[in-house]
Design a protein around this motif. Structure first.
Motif, PDB file in Angstrom:
ATOM      1  N   THR A   1       0.874  -1.130   0.165  1.00 31.05           N
ATOM      2  CA  THR A   1       0.018  -0.043  -0.034  1.00 31.05           C
ATOM      3  C   THR A   1       0.892   1.292  -0.057  1.00 31.05           C
ATOM      4  N   ALA A   2       0.230   2.343  -0.220  1.00 25.27           N
ATOM      5  CA  ALA A   2       1.077   3.689  -0.080  1.00 25.27           C
ATOM      6  C   ALA A   2       1.650   3.846   1.121  1.00 25.27           C
ATOM      7  N   GLU A   3       0.958   3.366   2.444  1.00 22.92           N
ATOM      8  CA  GLU A   3       1.706   3.272   3.780  1.00 22.92           C
ATOM      9  C   GLU A   3       2.657   2.388   3.884  1.00 22.92           C
ATOM     10  N   GLY A   4       2.544   1.280   3.233  1.00 18.66           N
ATOM     11  CA  GLY A   4       3.691   0.423   3.438  1.00 18.66           C
ATOM     12  C   GLY A   4       4.704   0.869   2.602  1.00 18.66           C
ATOM     13  N   ARG A   5       4.681   1.619   1.430  1.00 18.49           N
ATOM     14  CA  ARG A   5       5.712   2.055   0.485  1.00 18.49           C
ATOM     15  C   ARG A   5       6.426   3.306   1.465  1.00 18.49           C
ATOM     16  N   ALA A   6       5.762   3.904   2.105  1.00 21.84           N
ATOM     17  CA  ALA A   6       6.331   4.999   3.051  1.00 21.84           C
ATOM     18  C   ALA A   6       7.055   4.587   4.133  1.00 21.84           C
ATOM     19  N   ALA A   7       6.481   3.293   4.836  1.00 21.43           N
ATOM     20  CA  ALA A   7       7.440   2.551   5.797  1.00 21.43           C
ATOM     21  C   ALA A   7       8.529   2.007   5.261  1.00 21.43           C
ATOM     22  N   LEU A   8       8.651   1.476   4.120  1.00 25.11           N
ATOM     23  CA  LEU A   8       9.823   1.060   3.372  1.00 25.11           C
ATOM     24  C   LEU A   8      10.716   2.174   3.256  1.00 25.11           C
ATOM     25  N   GLU A   9      10.382   3.194   2.605  1.00 26.49           N
ATOM     26  CA  GLU A   9      11.282   4.425   2.523  1.00 26.49           C
ATOM     27  C   GLU A   9      12.239   4.817   3.551  1.00 26.49           C
ATOM     28  N   THR A  10      11.004   5.099   4.730  1.00 25.13           N
ATOM     29  CA  THR A  10      11.528   5.551   6.191  1.00 25.13           C
ATOM     30  C   THR A  10      12.807   4.453   6.511  1.00 25.13           C
ATOM     31  N   PHE A  11      12.336   3.278   6.415  1.00 28.60           N
ATOM     32  CA  PHE A  11      13.368   2.142   6.873  1.00 28.60           C
ATOM     33  C   PHE A  11      14.657   2.257   6.099  1.00 28.60           C
ATOM     34  N   THR A  12      14.339   2.259   4.656  1.00 32.68           N
ATOM     35  CA  THR A  12      15.456   2.392   4.058  1.00 32.68           C
ATOM     36  C   THR A  12      16.501   3.374   4.173  1.00 32.68           C
ATOM     37  N   ALA A  13      15.946   4.640   4.293  1.00 35.94           N
ATOM     38  CA  ALA A  13      16.742   5.834   4.540  1.00 35.94           C
ATOM     39  C   ALA A  13      17.634   5.680   6.174  1.00 35.94           C
ATOM     40  N   THR A  14      16.747   5.072   7.044  1.00 38.87           N
ATOM     41  CA  THR A  14      17.476   4.844   8.362  1.00 38.87           C
ATOM     42  C   THR A  14      18.310   3.734   8.300  1.00 38.87           C
ATOM     43  N   TRP A  15      17.936   2.628   7.814  1.00 38.36           N
ATOM     44  CA  TRP A  15      18.920   1.606   7.542  1.00 38.36           C
ATOM     45  C   TRP A  15      20.270   1.936   7.184  1.00 38.36           C
ATOM     46  N   ALA A  16      20.252   2.881   6.228  1.00 40.69           N
ATOM     47  CA  ALA A  16      21.756   3.209   5.269  1.00 40.69           C
ATOM     48  C   ALA A  16      22.509   3.812   6.523  1.00 40.69           C
ATOM     49  N   ARG A  17      22.008   4.693   7.328  1.00 43.35           N
ATOM     50  CA  ARG A  17      22.749   5.351   8.400  1.00 43.35           C
ATOM     51  C   ARG A  17      23.127   4.292   9.638  1.00 43.35           C
ATOM     52  N   PHE A  18      22.251   3.646   9.815  1.00 48.87           N
ATOM     53  CA  PHE A  18      22.361   2.690  10.936  1.00 48.87           C
ATOM     54  C   PHE A  18      23.335   1.701  10.558  1.00 48.87           C
ATOM     55  N   THR A  19      23.307   1.113   9.446  1.00 44.05           N
ATOM     56  CA  THR A  19      24.615   0.151   9.190  1.00 44.05           C
ATOM     57  C   THR A  19      25.697   0.699   8.991  1.00 44.05           C
ATOM     58  N   GLU A  20      25.979   2.001   8.554  1.00 43.26           N
ATOM     59  CA  GLU A  20      27.208   2.699   8.402  1.00 43.26           C
ATOM     60  C   GLU A  20      27.754   3.134  10.132  1.00 43.26           C
ATOM     61  N   ASP A  21      26.747   3.250  10.792  1.00 45.43           N
ATOM     62  CA  ASP A  21      27.193   3.568  12.210  1.00 45.43           C
ATOM     63  C   ASP A  21      27.861   2.208  12.776  1.00 45.43           C
ATOM     64  N   VAL A  22      26.961   1.000  12.558  1.00 51.03           N
ATOM     65  CA  VAL A  22      27.416  -0.266  13.087  1.00 51.03           C
ATOM     66  C   VAL A  22      28.793  -0.667  12.497  1.00 51.03           C
ATOM     67  N   ARG A  23      29.052  -0.312  11.179  1.00 51.32           N
ATOM     68  CA  ARG A  23      30.276  -0.696  10.621  1.00 51.32           C
ATOM     69  C   ARG A  23      31.435  -0.141  11.176  1.00 51.32           C
ATOM     70  N   THR A  24      31.004   1.142  11.227  1.00 43.33           N
ATOM     71  CA  THR A  24      32.140   2.139  11.884  1.00 43.33           C
ATOM     72  C   THR A  24      32.565   1.667  13.597  1.00 43.33           C
ATOM     73  N   THR A  25      31.703   1.299  14.148  1.00 42.03           N
ATOM     74  CA  THR A  25      31.877   0.966  15.659  1.00 42.03           C
ATOM     75  C   THR A  25      32.612  -0.441  15.605  1.00 42.03           C
ATOM     76  N   LEU A  26      32.156  -1.180  14.743  1.00 44.14           N
ATOM     77  CA  LEU A  26      32.865  -2.637  14.931  1.00 44.14           C
ATOM     78  C   LEU A  26      34.206  -2.520  14.277  1.00 44.14           C
ATOM     79  N   GLU A  27      34.592  -1.736  13.430  1.00 44.30           N
ATOM     80  CA  GLU A  27      35.984  -1.641  12.993  1.00 44.30           C
ATOM     81  C   GLU A  27      36.944  -1.490  14.224  1.00 44.30           C
ATOM     82  N   PRO A  28      37.951  -2.319  14.025  1.00 43.13           N
ATOM     83  CA  PRO A  28      38.922  -2.204  15.012  1.00 43.13           C
ATOM     84  C   PRO A  28      39.708  -0.655  14.674  1.00 43.13           C
ATOM     85  N   ARG A  29      40.196  -0.249  16.045  1.00 42.58           N
ATOM     86  CA  ARG A  29      40.786   1.121  15.989  1.00 42.58           C
ATOM     87  C   ARG A  29      42.359   0.989  16.065  1.00 42.58           C
TER      88      ARG A  29
END
Length: 112
Positions: free
Chosen positions: A84-112
């Motif tokens: 549905t349109a609402e489902g499409r909007a939820a997916l778009e919100t998740f996709t945008a959030t996921w990109a930032r989230f996975t980048e933050d996780v990757r950065t945190t997990l990298e050895p320093r």
């Protein structure tokens, strides 16, 4: 106690599988077995069809998908799920959030 790989995957799946289902429906309607095959093509997203149908029911109750019964050329009618349109909007919100989230996780997990 150290968690097993399966325990870690179970926790990761809980927050993302519903959005993966929505992503599968982005290109058009699909029936349950078809979705299970798409998600089951990877070894980590779906472990059994038994978890998919309750999830699809929740997505329908949330108004993120609609269903239509269609006669099948073989066997009983198939229930097709459509975004549905609402489902499409939820997916778009998740996709945008996921990109930032996975980048933050990757950065945190990298050895320093």
């Amino acid at each position: 106690m150290v968690p097993t790989r399966d325990a870690v995957l179970t926790q990761l799946r809980k927050g993302v599988v519903e959005y993966c289902v929505l992503a599968c429906l982005r290109s058009g309607p699909a029936y349950g077995l078809e979705l299970a095959e798409r998600l089951g093509a990877t070894s980590t997203l779906l472990t059994s069809e038994g978890t998919l149908y309750p999830l699809l029911s929740r997505l329908r109750q949330q108004g993120w998908v609609t269903t239509t019964q269609v006669a099948s050329p073989v066997g009983p009618p198939r229930r097709y799920y459509e975004l549905t349109a609402e489902g499409r909007a939820a997916l778009e919100t998740f996709t945008a959030t996921w990109a930032r989230f996975t980048e933050d996780v990757r950065t945190t997990l990298e050895p320093r």
